[in-house]
Design a protein around this motif. Structure first.
Motif, PDB file in Angstrom:
ATOM      1  N   UNK A 248       0.851  -1.184   0.000  1.00  9.66           N
ATOM      2  CA  UNK A 248       0.000   0.000   0.000  1.00  9.66           C
ATOM      3  C   UNK A 248       0.888   1.237   0.000  1.00  9.66           C
ATOM      4  N   UNK A 249       0.736   2.080  -1.019  1.00  6.15           N
ATOM      5  CA  UNK A 249       1.576   3.271  -1.154  1.00  6.15           C
ATOM      6  C   UNK A 249       0.887   4.500  -0.589  1.00  6.15           C
ATOM      7  N   UNK A 250       1.677   5.389   0.009  1.00  3.66           N
ATOM      8  CA  UNK A 250       1.166   6.692   0.413  1.00  3.66           C
ATOM      9  C   UNK A 250       0.917   7.526  -0.841  1.00  3.66           C
ATOM     10  N   UNK A 251      -0.229   8.183  -0.893  1.00  5.26           N
ATOM     11  CA  UNK A 251      -0.626   8.923  -2.102  1.00  5.26           C
ATOM     12  C   UNK A 251       0.349  10.047  -2.435  1.00  5.26           C
ATOM     13  N   UNK A 252       0.891  10.709  -1.407  1.00  2.05           N
ATOM     14  CA  UNK A 252       1.750  11.870  -1.637  1.00  2.05           C
ATOM     15  C   UNK A 252       3.221  11.465  -1.800  1.00  2.05           C
ATOM     16  N   UNK A 253       3.764  10.760  -0.788  1.00  2.00           N
ATOM     17  CA  UNK A 253       5.196  10.448  -0.790  1.00  2.00           C
ATOM     18  C   UNK A 253       5.559   9.293  -1.716  1.00  2.00           C
TER      19      UNK A 253
END
Length: 307
Positions: A214-219
């Motif tokens: 799961x990736x952070x949307x911003x970083x």
């Protein structure tokens, strides 16, 4: 016979450094072990330090390696070459206090070549009359220490040690997938979505389903990892239903992408515009809602909060 648990290396270097502090405290009984300075400060090859009764001052340099194999594990040796090791060791000679034991802590796997480099370094130091001893903590060594100190397991790998069955693993993967669906792209009307953000959200959600990342949307950093995604689910019913959701997501991504390409979906004021084809908008909305409904049906069979 005790069976050890394997642990994945921390995702960020700050986490690895913090773990190194606690490992030094536990392994060498140094309650006041601490990180040295702050990022960007000259540290003379030292990230963590503490004074033990047995060795005196112990200094640790942390190297979290980003090169991973196809299974998400650091390559053996990584970038720990002979030159890398000797250059790093040279830095501690300028440390303002006398270091008795210098440890290079790395997320790389244990490697014979690196161990021999350390022996060469220690021989060089002895010939030079240098009283410091060097050693390497590979990730394998860190895992051994983690298995030896339950408090460290609980502090850093609470979710991992709570896994007692295949169902627990299934639930961890499903929870990661559920978190991926908690996005604006699955809540807001399609006509107030920007094409780039919407397609990126669909891609990230499908990645979480297929890989467990799961990736952070911003970083764009990985903020949660349940290795394997839906294909690693043991429950056949859940696995089959999650595969259906994955296929629906792919159809949704394809539908939006082709619509933008052939002009069926326009862009107005940087938002998706379905005025040319409202039927397509309705079909895409239904496909998106279907993903949520199918996932919520699975979540209703668990203790995980529905979307």
């Amino acid at each position: 016979m005790t069976i050890y648990q394997f642990y994945q290396p921390p995702l960020y270097w700050q986490q690895f450094e913090d773990l190194a502090v606690q490992l030094l405290a536990e392994v060498h009984d140094i309650p006041n072990a601490q990180a040295l300075g702050r990022p960007g400060q000259a540290q003379n090859g030292v990230d963590v330090f503490g004074r033990s009764r047995k060795y005196g001052l112990i200094a640790v340099q942390c190297k979290r390696l980003s090169d991973l194999d196809k299974n998400g594990n650091p390559y053996p040796g990584g970038v720990i070459s002979r030159k890398f090791l000797f250059d790093a060791a040279e830095e501690i000679k300028d440390f303002p206090q006398k270091v008795s034991l210098w440890i290079l802590a790395t997320t790389a796997k244990r490697d014979t070549a690196v161990q021999l480099h350390v022996e060469d370094l220690n021989e060089k130091w002895r010939n030079e009359g240098h009283s410091c001893t060097a050693m390497v903590w590979s990730w394998d060594d860190c895992v051994t220490y983690l298995n030896s100190f339950p408090n460290l397991q609980k502090r850093y790998y609470r979710d991992v040690i709570q896994v007692n069955s295949t169902r627990d693993l299934d639930l961890m993967i499903i929870e990661t997938i559920a978190m991926a669906f908690h996005r604006r792209a699955f809540e807001a009307p399609l006509h107030i979505e920007t094409p780039r953000d919407f397609l990126q959200a669909l891609e990230d959600t499908q990645r979480a389903m297929r890989t467990g990342e799961l990736l952070d949307r911003i970083s764009r950093h990985v903020i949660r990892k349940s290795i394997g995604g839906w294909r690693r689910i043991e429950d056949r019913d859940w696995k089959s239903r999650l595969e259906e959701i994955d296929l629906d997501l792919r159809a949704l991504r394809t539908g939006v992408g082709l619509g933008l390409k052939d002009g069926a979906i326009g862009i107005k004021n940087d938002f998706l515009d379905f005025s040319k084809n409202m039927d397509k908008a309705r079909r895409l909305e239904e496909l998106r809602d279907s993903c949520i409904q199918k996932l919520n049906a699975i979540l209703s069979e668990t203790d995980i909060t529905p979307i």
